[in-house]
Design a protein around this motif. Structure first.
Motif, PDB file in Angstrom:
ATOM      1  N   HIS A 126     -60.493  -9.044  36.085  1.00  0.00           N
ATOM      2  CA  HIS A 126     -59.756  -9.991  35.247  1.00  0.00           C
ATOM      3  C   HIS A 126     -60.314 -11.407  35.412  1.00  0.00           C
ATOM      4  O   HIS A 126     -60.445 -12.149  34.435  1.00  0.00           O
ATOM      5  N   TYR A 127     -60.644 -11.763  36.644  1.00  0.00           N
ATOM      6  CA  TYR A 127     -61.246 -13.082  36.887  1.00  0.00           C
ATOM      7  C   TYR A 127     -62.499 -13.254  36.027  1.00  0.00           C
ATOM      8  O   TYR A 127     -62.684 -14.278  35.358  1.00  0.00           O
ATOM      9  N   GLY A 128     -63.362 -12.245  36.026  1.00  0.00           N
ATOM     10  CA  GLY A 128     -64.593 -12.315  35.242  1.00  0.00           C
ATOM     11  C   GLY A 128     -64.327 -12.448  33.756  1.00  0.00           C
ATOM     12  O   GLY A 128     -65.000 -13.216  33.051  1.00  0.00           O
ATOM     13  N   ASN A 129     -63.326 -11.722  33.256  1.00  0.00           N
ATOM     14  CA  ASN A 129     -62.992 -11.795  31.832  1.00  0.00           C
ATOM     15  C   ASN A 129     -62.456 -13.172  31.441  1.00  0.00           C
ATOM     16  O   ASN A 129     -62.783 -13.702  30.373  1.00  0.00           O
ATOM     17  N   VAL A 130     -61.616 -13.745  32.306  1.00  0.00           N
ATOM     18  CA  VAL A 130     -61.067 -15.074  32.012  1.00  0.00           C
ATOM     19  C   VAL A 130     -62.171 -16.130  32.054  1.00  0.00           C
ATOM     20  O   VAL A 130     -62.209 -17.044  31.226  1.00  0.00           O
ATOM     21  N   MET A 131     -63.099 -15.998  32.990  1.00  0.00           N
ATOM     22  CA  MET A 131     -64.204 -16.958  33.063  1.00  0.00           C
ATOM     23  C   MET A 131     -65.099 -16.861  31.827  1.00  0.00           C
ATOM     24  O   MET A 131     -65.580 -17.882  31.316  1.00  0.00           O
ATOM     25  N   LYS A 132     -65.328 -15.652  31.314  1.00  0.00           N
ATOM     26  CA  LYS A 132     -66.098 -15.495  30.075  1.00  0.00           C
ATOM     27  C   LYS A 132     -65.385 -16.187  28.914  1.00  0.00           C
ATOM     28  O   LYS A 132     -66.014 -16.844  28.078  1.00  0.00           O
TER      29      LYS A 132
ATOM     30  N   ILE B 236     -55.140 -22.376  30.115  1.00  0.00           N
ATOM     31  CA  ILE B 236     -55.378 -20.965  29.809  1.00  0.00           C
ATOM     32  C   ILE B 236     -54.115 -20.179  30.144  1.00  0.00           C
ATOM     33  O   ILE B 236     -53.525 -20.362  31.214  1.00  0.00           O
ATOM     34  N   PHE B 237     -53.716 -19.309  29.226  1.00  0.00           N
ATOM     35  CA  PHE B 237     -52.561 -18.449  29.463  1.00  0.00           C
ATOM     36  C   PHE B 237     -53.021 -17.012  29.651  1.00  0.00           C
ATOM     37  O   PHE B 237     -53.779 -16.482  28.838  1.00  0.00           O
ATOM     38  N   VAL B 238     -52.563 -16.398  30.731  1.00  0.00           N
ATOM     39  CA  VAL B 238     -52.849 -14.990  31.014  1.00  0.00           C
ATOM     40  C   VAL B 238     -51.539 -14.227  30.905  1.00  0.00           C
ATOM     41  O   VAL B 238     -50.634 -14.413  31.718  1.00  0.00           O
ATOM     42  N   THR B 239     -51.414 -13.407  29.881  1.00  0.00           N
ATOM     43  CA  THR B 239     -50.159 -12.697  29.669  1.00  0.00           C
ATOM     44  C   THR B 239     -50.168 -11.353  30.385  1.00  0.00           C
ATOM     45  O   THR B 239     -51.211 -10.838  30.761  1.00  0.00           O
ATOM     46  N   GLY B 240     -48.979 -10.817  30.585  1.00  0.00           N
ATOM     47  CA  GLY B 240     -48.874  -9.470  31.137  1.00  0.00           C
ATOM     48  C   GLY B 240     -48.693  -9.429  32.638  1.00  0.00           C
ATOM     49  O   GLY B 240     -49.626  -9.670  33.390  1.00  0.00           O
ATOM     50  N   GLY B 241     -47.461  -9.133  33.090  1.00  0.00           N
ATOM     51  CA  GLY B 241     -47.232  -8.919  34.507  1.00  0.00           C
ATOM     52  C   GLY B 241     -47.940  -7.668  34.995  1.00  0.00           C
ATOM     53  O   GLY B 241     -48.018  -7.409  36.192  1.00  0.00           O
ATOM     54  N   CYS B 242     -48.483  -6.889  34.040  1.00  0.00           N
ATOM     55  CA  CYS B 242     -49.219  -5.670  34.389  1.00  0.00           C
ATOM     56  C   CYS B 242     -50.612  -5.986  34.926  1.00  0.00           C
ATOM     57  O   CYS B 242     -51.249  -5.144  35.547  1.00  0.00           O
ATOM     58  N   PHE B 243     -51.108  -7.194  34.679  1.00  0.00           N
ATOM     59  CA  PHE B 243     -52.415  -7.585  35.197  1.00  0.00           C
ATOM     60  C   PHE B 243     -52.319  -7.905  36.684  1.00  0.00           C
ATOM     61  O   PHE B 243     -51.463  -8.684  37.102  1.00  0.00           O
ATOM     62  N   ARG B 244     -53.210  -7.347  37.465  1.00  0.00           N
ATOM     63  CA  ARG B 244     -53.288  -7.759  38.864  1.00  0.00           C
ATOM     64  C   ARG B 244     -54.229  -8.964  38.920  1.00  0.00           C
ATOM     65  O   ARG B 244     -55.427  -8.839  39.160  1.00  0.00           O
ATOM     66  N   ILE B 245     -53.662 -10.138  38.721  1.00  0.00           N
ATOM     67  CA  ILE B 245     -54.489 -11.336  38.621  1.00  0.00           C
ATOM     68  C   ILE B 245     -53.905 -12.515  39.396  1.00  0.00           C
ATOM     69  O   ILE B 245     -54.540 -13.551  39.554  1.00  0.00           O
ATOM     70  N   LEU B 246     -52.698 -12.333  39.922  1.00  0.00           N
ATOM     71  CA  LEU B 246     -52.007 -13.441  40.586  1.00  0.00           C
ATOM     72  C   LEU B 246     -52.853 -14.083  41.678  1.00  0.00           C
ATOM     73  O   LEU B 246     -52.922 -15.312  41.797  1.00  0.00           O
TER      74      LEU B 246
END
Length: 254
Positions: free
Chosen positions: A181-187, A198-208
């Motif tokens: 997820h980190y890589g996708n957000v950086m892209k 930047i907004f990252v939606t979804g509590g289903c993402f393991r990104i915290l």
């Protein structure tokens, strides 16, 4: 006989002596949502949860969650939380701004307990951080993603770019690591750097656990669903304690 297990002493004060936060958690959550809420809890705050029926990330499934959310809120109310939060952000986007407001009001009317919801929590968090131009990283299919973008545009934000995984199956999303997820957000950021946040939606993402790193590497505030919901709930119940290590939103005075 000694064992390798470490025993933690129970605290001498009651659970939730500062506040009790009730969350309505989608049934398809496999643990990240509830776990992350507990990680973010300041001392003296306890999380109470009730599951709300929800399966795949489709418009039909997300709309069905509304009525079950009302029943879940009534169940939570028995435990007397100080606030009830419907944390299903995508389901709020499908309802739209006015539909979400109506649901929050109905939760309050049925329980007498102040209520919050995923979409409005994120909206307030973005405004608090001064974000007007934003990009989004979401798990949903094209139709729901368009509804999510429209939701924020109706709230007065300019959505400059959006990266969607196009997924409907929660199990597939849950298999992704925080660093994927980190890589996708950086892209996404490199493609569209001219944003306020930047907004990252979804509590289903393991990104915290990557939020702090993302903020350092982009120089932008990064608002993630679970952190925004916790921030809003703490704000509503009057708990001022900062929470460090998970982005600037929870560290700032609220």
């Amino acid at each position: 006989m000694e064992t390798g297990m470490q025993h933690k002493a129970l605290k001498p004060w009651p659970l939730g002596w500062k506040a009790k936060i009730g969350i309505l958690l989608p049934a398809h959550d496999t643990g990240y949502g509830s776990y992350e809420f507990r990680v973010l809890c300041p001392e003296g705050v306890v999380i109470l949860e009730t599951r709300v029926m929800g399966g795949r990330l489709t418009i039909e499934e997300l709309k069905k969650m509304r009525e079950d959310a009302l029943h879940g809120a009534e169940l939570l109310a028995v435990a007397e939380p100080d606030v009830i939060c419907y944390i299903a952000t995508a389901a709020c986007f499908v309802l739209g701004v006015e539909g979400e407001k109506a649901l929050v009001k109905e939760i309050y009317d049925r329980t007498g307990i102040q209520a919050a919801s995923g979409g409005s929590s994120v909206t307030e968090a973005l405004r608090f951080l001064g974000v007007k131009k934003m990009s989004m990283y979401v798990p949903t299919n094209e139709e729901i993603t368009k509804m999510s973008v429209r939701y924020f545009e109706d709230q007065g934000f300019e959505v400059r770019d959006c990266e969607s995984l196009g997924e409907e199956c929660m199990a597939n999303i849950n298999r992704m690591s925080a660093w994927e997820h980190y890589g996708n957000v950086m892209k996404l950021y490199r493609r569209c750097p001219d944003v306020d946040g930047i907004f990252v939606t979804g509590g289903c993402f393991r990104i915290l656990e990557t939020i702090e790193t993302l903020e350092k590497d982009t120089g932008k505030p990064v608002v993630m669903t679970t952190a925004a919901n916790m921030w809003r709930c703490l704000q509503l119940v009057g708990v001022k304690d900062p929470v460090y290590g998970f982005g600037q939103l929870l560290e700032k005075a609220r």
